[in-house]
Write a protein that holds these residues in place. Structure first.
Motif, PDB file in Angstrom:
ATOM      1  N   SER A   1       0.756  -1.317  -0.021  1.00 54.26           N
ATOM      2  CA  SER A   1       0.207   0.120   0.036  1.00 54.26           C
ATOM      3  C   SER A   1       0.979   1.096  -0.128  1.00 54.26           C
ATOM      4  N   LEU A   2       0.564   2.214  -0.871  1.00 54.02           N
ATOM      5  CA  LEU A   2       1.512   3.269  -1.124  1.00 54.02           C
ATOM      6  C   LEU A   2       0.633   4.453  -0.540  1.00 54.02           C
ATOM      7  N   ASN A   3      -0.514   4.538   0.299  1.00 52.84           N
ATOM      8  CA  ASN A   3      -1.487   5.578   0.425  1.00 52.84           C
ATOM      9  C   ASN A   3      -1.965   5.315   1.748  1.00 52.84           C
ATOM     10  N   LEU A   4      -1.752   6.501   2.567  1.00 54.93           N
ATOM     11  CA  LEU A   4      -2.128   6.423   3.902  1.00 54.93           C
ATOM     12  C   LEU A   4      -3.636   5.959   4.197  1.00 54.93           C
ATOM     13  N   CYS A   5      -4.259   6.309   3.448  1.00 52.80           N
ATOM     14  CA  CYS A   5      -5.762   5.599   3.797  1.00 52.80           C
ATOM     15  C   CYS A   5      -6.058   4.398   3.012  1.00 52.80           C
TER      16      CYS A   5
ATOM     17  N   SER B   1       2.140   5.191   7.507  1.00 53.11           N
ATOM     18  CA  SER B   1       1.133   4.342   8.211  1.00 53.11           C
ATOM     19  C   SER B   1       1.637   4.379   9.700  1.00 53.11           C
ATOM     20  N   GLN B   2       3.013   4.589  10.076  1.00 55.13           N
ATOM     21  CA  GLN B   2       3.342   4.592  11.333  1.00 55.13           C
ATOM     22  C   GLN B   2       3.536   6.091  11.931  1.00 55.13           C
ATOM     23  N   ASP B   3       2.821   6.977  11.262  1.00 54.08           N
ATOM     24  CA  ASP B   3       3.185   8.548  11.960  1.00 54.08           C
ATOM     25  C   ASP B   3       1.894   8.634  12.939  1.00 54.08           C
ATOM     26  N   THR B   4       1.958   8.848  14.392  1.00 54.68           N
ATOM     27  CA  THR B   4       1.015   8.889  15.090  1.00 54.68           C
ATOM     28  C   THR B   4       0.053   9.812  14.711  1.00 54.68           C
ATOM     29  N   ARG B   5       0.616  11.070  14.349  1.00 57.66           N
ATOM     30  CA  ARG B   5      -0.306  12.235  14.057  1.00 57.66           C
ATOM     31  C   ARG B   5      -1.206  11.977  12.742  1.00 57.66           C
TER      32      ARG B   5
ATOM     33  N   PRO C   1      -9.780   6.221  -4.917  1.00 56.78           N
ATOM     34  CA  PRO C   1     -10.376   7.647  -4.533  1.00 56.78           C
ATOM     35  C   PRO C   1     -10.180   7.842  -3.225  1.00 56.78           C
ATOM     36  N   GLY C   2      -9.916   9.260  -2.646  1.00 58.92           N
ATOM     37  CA  GLY C   2     -10.053   9.400  -1.259  1.00 58.92           C
ATOM     38  C   GLY C   2     -11.570   9.818  -0.946  1.00 58.92           C
ATOM     39  N   ALA C   3     -12.155   9.496  -0.041  1.00 56.42           N
ATOM     40  CA  ALA C   3     -13.614   9.694   0.317  1.00 56.42           C
ATOM     41  C   ALA C   3     -13.931  11.020   1.090  1.00 56.42           C
ATOM     42  N   ASN C   4     -14.971  11.753   0.531  1.00 56.75           N
ATOM     43  CA  ASN C   4     -15.406  13.029   0.882  1.00 56.75           C
ATOM     44  C   ASN C   4     -16.762  12.882   1.475  1.00 56.75           C
TER      45      ASN C   4
ATOM     46  N   ASP D   1      -7.866  11.405  12.797  1.00 54.63           N
ATOM     47  CA  ASP D   1      -9.267  11.003  12.928  1.00 54.63           C
ATOM     48  C   ASP D   1     -10.281  11.586  11.610  1.00 54.63           C
ATOM     49  N   THR D   2      -9.304  12.540  10.921  1.00 53.99           N
ATOM     50  CA  THR D   2     -10.250  13.468   9.859  1.00 53.99           C
ATOM     51  C   THR D   2      -9.837  13.214   8.334  1.00 53.99           C
ATOM     52  N   VAL D   3      -8.537  12.646   8.426  1.00 58.37           N
ATOM     53  CA  VAL D   3      -7.825  12.886   7.035  1.00 58.37           C
ATOM     54  C   VAL D   3      -8.202  11.537   6.235  1.00 58.37           C
ATOM     55  N   CYS D   4      -8.437  10.397   6.762  1.00 62.03           N
ATOM     56  CA  CYS D   4      -8.845   9.328   5.893  1.00 62.03           C
ATOM     57  C   CYS D   4     -10.307   8.909   6.587  1.00 62.03           C
ATOM     58  N   GLY D   5     -11.189   8.211   5.712  1.00 60.81           N
ATOM     59  CA  GLY D   5     -12.353   7.718   6.040  1.00 60.81           C
ATOM     60  C   GLY D   5     -12.336   6.294   6.695  1.00 60.81           C
TER      61      GLY D   5
END
Length: 276
Positions: free
Chosen positions: A32-36, A57-61, A115-118, A254-258
């Motif tokens: 996986s190359l994407n945070l979400c 993926s390991q970035d706590t923020r 695609p990213g979720a909105n 809590d808000t960047v990814c769905g």
């Protein structure tokens, strides 16, 4: 409205294209190359089937599931490091690592772009697309059931509330309709002032129009919240301070990814709105 409908149609078409791409039923070396997609993948398959996740993926923020990713192999997204892992499936975002994606496809490696979720509806679509790609449709539907059960619980416990909430950050940046923030505010039972002011997606709202909406809660940035920055300094402007609005900070993770973590953010907003 036309732009929103067009964006939604594009989202559905891209997912349909991803579904139509030939994939192994249960790939065993997934990258996986994407945070979400990192976070959806971590909920669907055991670690043994994950060859690598993105470095975020390991970035706590940034990641709500960073503890689950701890100790796993990560990559930055260049083609050479991905090819060395000999993946049988690579998950990417629609607008990220485009050069890498093209090269991987030239080498015959299956690549699925998500695609990213909105919106929460698009969160469900993301889960289904990734679940199908990795051969875990039943597990994907279970994740959606858990998400919907929590969402129903939040909505059922909502008290009558005409409280207005608005995201407001550096340069007047805000979140209107067709954003995860809008879905989060709606789940909390609050009115998104930026949406009511006509903002579509993410955009800039002049301070005068913020004041017109008279928000009771302002969603500030979690970037260096204890250090004066241009973003959080704006909230001390006398015109904004005169509103007497509460300030709330929702964590980026809590808000960047769905995902179900969006509902943690909604619960926090709900609690803030009911605070004396």
């Amino acid at each position: 409205m036309t732009r929103v409908l067009a964006a939604a149609s594009t989202f559905v078409a891209l997912l349909a294209f991803a579904d139509a791409s030939p994939q192994p039923e249960r790939p065993q070396r997934i990258v996986s190359l994407n945070l979400c997609t990192d976070q959806i993948l971590l909920q669907l398959v055991p670690h043994e089937r994950i060859a690598a996740l993105s470095f975020l993926s390991q970035d706590t923020r940034s990641s709500a599931l960073s503890p689950l990713a701890r100790g796993m192999h990560t990559v930055r997204g260049n083609a050479e490091e991905v090819l060395a892992l000999q993946p049988d499936l690579v998950l990417v975002g629609t607008y990220t690592t485009r050069h890498t994606n093209a090269m991987l496809r030239r080498f015959g490696i299956p690549v699925v772009a998500i695609p990213g979720a909105n919106s929460f509806e698009e969160v469900r679509a993301e889960m289904r697309a990734v679940a199908k790609a990795v051969g875990e449709q039943a597990r994907g539907e279970e994740l959606i059931r858990q998400f919907d059960a929590r969402l129903d619980q939040l909505r059922a416990s909502a008290l009558p509330n005409d409280e207005v909430i608005m995201q407001y950050r550096s340069g007047g940046y805000t979140a209107g309709s067709n954003t995860l923030y809008d879905s989060i505010y709606e789940a909390a039972g609050l009115i998104n002032g930026a949406k009511r002011a006509g903002v579509k997606g993410y955009g800039v709202l002049p301070m005068e129009r913020l004041i017109e909406q008279r928000p009771g809660i302002i969603n500030a940035s979690d970037y260096k919240p204890d250090t004066p920055t241009q973003g959080n300094r704006m909230l001390t402007h006398p015109a904004i301070a005169a509103l007497g609005a509460q300030s709330i900070v929702l964590a980026s993770r809590d808000t960047v990814c769905g995902g179900i973590w969006n509902l943690d953010a909604a619960a926090l907003v709900r609690t803030q709105s009911q605070a004396p």
